[in-house]
Design a protein around this motif. Structure first.
Motif, PDB file in Angstrom:
ATOM      1  N   ARG A   7       0.993  -1.093   0.007  1.00  0.00           N
ATOM      2  CA  ARG A   7       0.003  -0.019   0.070  1.00  0.00           C
ATOM      3  C   ARG A   7       1.085   1.233  -0.248  1.00  0.00           C
ATOM      4  NH1 ARG A   7      -2.738  -3.708  -0.353  1.00  0.00           N
ATOM      5  NH2 ARG A   7      -4.932  -4.170   0.278  1.00  0.00           N
ATOM      6  N   TYR A   8       0.458   2.524  -0.665  1.00  0.00           N
ATOM      7  CA  TYR A   8       1.144   3.348  -0.752  1.00  0.00           C
ATOM      8  C   TYR A   8       0.263   4.719  -0.166  1.00  0.00           C
ATOM      9  CZ  TYR A   8       3.472   0.686  -4.350  1.00  0.00           C
ATOM     10  OH  TYR A   8       4.202  -0.279  -4.957  1.00  0.00           O
ATOM     11  N   PHE A   9       1.047   5.557   0.422  1.00  0.00           N
ATOM     12  CA  PHE A   9       0.401   6.864   1.134  1.00  0.00           C
ATOM     13  C   PHE A   9       1.432   8.055   0.870  1.00  0.00           C
ATOM     14  CE2 PHE A   9      -0.278   2.787   3.172  1.00  0.00           C
ATOM     15  CZ  PHE A   9      -1.529   2.642   3.750  1.00  0.00           C
ATOM     16  N   ALA A  17       0.208   4.588  -6.057  1.00  0.00           N
ATOM     17  CA  ALA A  17       1.660   4.550  -6.429  1.00  0.00           C
ATOM     18  C   ALA A  17       2.526   5.479  -5.855  1.00  0.00           C
ATOM     19  CB  ALA A  17       1.914   4.174  -8.007  1.00  0.00           C
ATOM     20  N   LEU A  18       3.789   5.145  -5.810  1.00  0.00           N
ATOM     21  CA  LEU A  18       4.757   6.340  -5.118  1.00  0.00           C
ATOM     22  C   LEU A  18       4.538   7.649  -6.228  1.00  0.00           C
ATOM     23  CD1 LEU A  18       7.874   4.726  -3.974  1.00  0.00           C
ATOM     24  CD2 LEU A  18       6.326   5.885  -2.606  1.00  0.00           C
ATOM     25  N   PRO A  19       4.687   8.818  -5.378  1.00  0.00           N
ATOM     26  CA  PRO A  19       4.525   9.979  -6.474  1.00  0.00           C
ATOM     27  C   PRO A  19       5.872  10.023  -7.263  1.00  0.00           C
ATOM     28  CG  PRO A  19       3.868  10.589  -4.245  1.00  0.00           C
ATOM     29  CD  PRO A  19       4.446   9.156  -4.178  1.00  0.00           C
ATOM     30  N   GLY A  91       9.438  12.814   1.104  1.00  0.00           N
ATOM     31  CA  GLY A  91       8.478  13.215   0.158  1.00  0.00           C
ATOM     32  C   GLY A  91       9.007  13.410  -1.116  1.00  0.00           C
ATOM     33  N   SER A  92       8.209  14.083  -1.827  1.00  0.00           N
ATOM     34  CA  SER A  92       8.650  14.594  -3.256  1.00  0.00           C
ATOM     35  C   SER A  92       9.185  16.036  -3.238  1.00  0.00           C
ATOM     36  CB  SER A  92       7.348  14.592  -4.102  1.00  0.00           C
ATOM     37  OG  SER A  92       6.912  13.108  -4.182  1.00  0.00           O
ATOM     38  N   GLY A  93      10.085  15.973  -4.179  1.00  0.00           N
ATOM     39  CA  GLY A  93      11.028  17.243  -4.236  1.00  0.00           C
ATOM     40  C   GLY A  93      11.482  17.425  -5.778  1.00  0.00           C
ATOM     41  N   GLY A  94      12.000  18.598  -6.019  1.00  0.00           N
ATOM     42  CA  GLY A  94      12.625  18.902  -7.408  1.00  0.00           C
ATOM     43  C   GLY A  94      13.957  18.336  -7.620  1.00  0.00           C
ATOM     44  N   ARG A  95      14.399  18.153  -8.584  1.00  0.00           N
ATOM     45  CA  ARG A  95      15.841  17.656  -8.753  1.00  0.00           C
ATOM     46  C   ARG A  95      16.742  18.673  -8.150  1.00  0.00           C
ATOM     47  NH1 ARG A  95      20.555  17.645 -11.281  1.00  0.00           N
ATOM     48  NH2 ARG A  95      20.393  19.739 -12.141  1.00  0.00           N
TER      49      ARG A  95
END
Length: 273
Positions: A7-9, A17-19, A91-95
């Motif tokens: 499971r993804y969150f 899915a993973l962002p 989390g998610s971030g830019g390059r």
């Protein structure tokens, strides 16, 4: 180890899915825990979560709400005897390496079959790969495990169960996926993990149960030991029978420790005789 469910969150929300731009995938910017479950219950969950909190504080990563994680994990376990893996990334971030843009954690839960029951005694080897000294990452289960991947890739002989690894300065640290304890002159000791290595949950239990001390250990200390065992939170206490040309017979203190663990942690009750 195959996956039986995943499971993804993102934060408190379930996602398919993973962002994109997940920093764990891009940079290993995250933490993980593997927890043994027995009939859907995770006996050592508090210790695993506490280590995750220590890692999050060291990396300055925001953790999801423990109540939500535990509820989702319990639902996924569904009363089974499995291994639960929890991965939390920044989390998610830019390059780029700057972590400033990422503030909402991404996390994954997955279940996996239990590993095979341990043999009567493990056969070990020394690994050539050394662990770099980095106190800022020592003790925690961060997602960069490339040193362990290199060390485990050194052999494919099915007769070898595990490998022992040293630091770049030559002191013994651990096995590739377990902590190590030795008995010498009537006293138990385990390597310090203040410069590299992982402070295992089962290691913490064994330190108190024996009791044992933390120390800098040389290769010669291990090879001259009266008894050696490995341990981790999924496989428990694993007696060592061979390390290269050195051999050991089963030791009464190790057997007693296995029985004590079985009495305190029901998941290991079927693995002692």
């Amino acid at each position: 180890m195959s996956v039986t469910a995943v499971r993804y969150f993102v934060g408190d929300q379930t996602v398919p899915a993973l962002p994109d731009l997940d920093r764990g995938l891009a940079y290993g910017d995250g933490l993980f825990e593997t927890v043994r479950a027995h009939q859907g219950r995770m006996h050592w969950w508090p210790a695993h979560w506490q280590r995750l909190q220590r890692g999050a504080a060291m990396l300055r990563i925001t953790l999801p709400d423990e109540r939500i994680v535990l509820a989702e994990a319990t639902r996924l376990l569904d009363g089974g005897n499995v291994v639960l893996k929890l991965v939390v990334t920044r989390g998610s971030g830019g390059r780029g390496y700057s972590p400033v843009q990422a503030c909402v954690p991404n996390w994954t839960l997955s279940t996996h079959p239990l590993p095979p029951s341990p043999a009567a005694g493990l056969s070990l080897r020394w690994c050539d790969t050394r662990l770099a000294l980095q106190p800022a990452l020592a003790g925690i289960k961060h997602c960069n495990r490339l040193e362990q991947v290199l060390a485990r890739g050194e052999w494919d002989d099915p007769a070898i169960d595990e490998g022992l690894v040293c630091s770049s300065e030559g002191d013994v640290v651990s096995a590739t996926a377990a902590n190590v304890f030795i008995l010498r002159q009537g006293a138990w000791s385990t390597p310090q993990v203040d410069r590299c290595g992982v402070a295992g949950v089962c290691r913490a239990w064994a330190l108190k149960a024996l009791p044992a001390r933390e120390a800098r250990l040389a290769v010669t200390d291990v090879e001259a030991a009266d008894a050696v065992f490995l341990c981790n939170g999924v496989r428990g206490i694993l007696p060592v029978a061979r390390l290269g040309a050195r051999t050991w017979q089963p030791h009464l203190q190790v057997v007693a420790l296995q029985h004590r663990l079985a009495a305190e942690h029901p998941a290991f009750a079927t693995e002692v005789s």
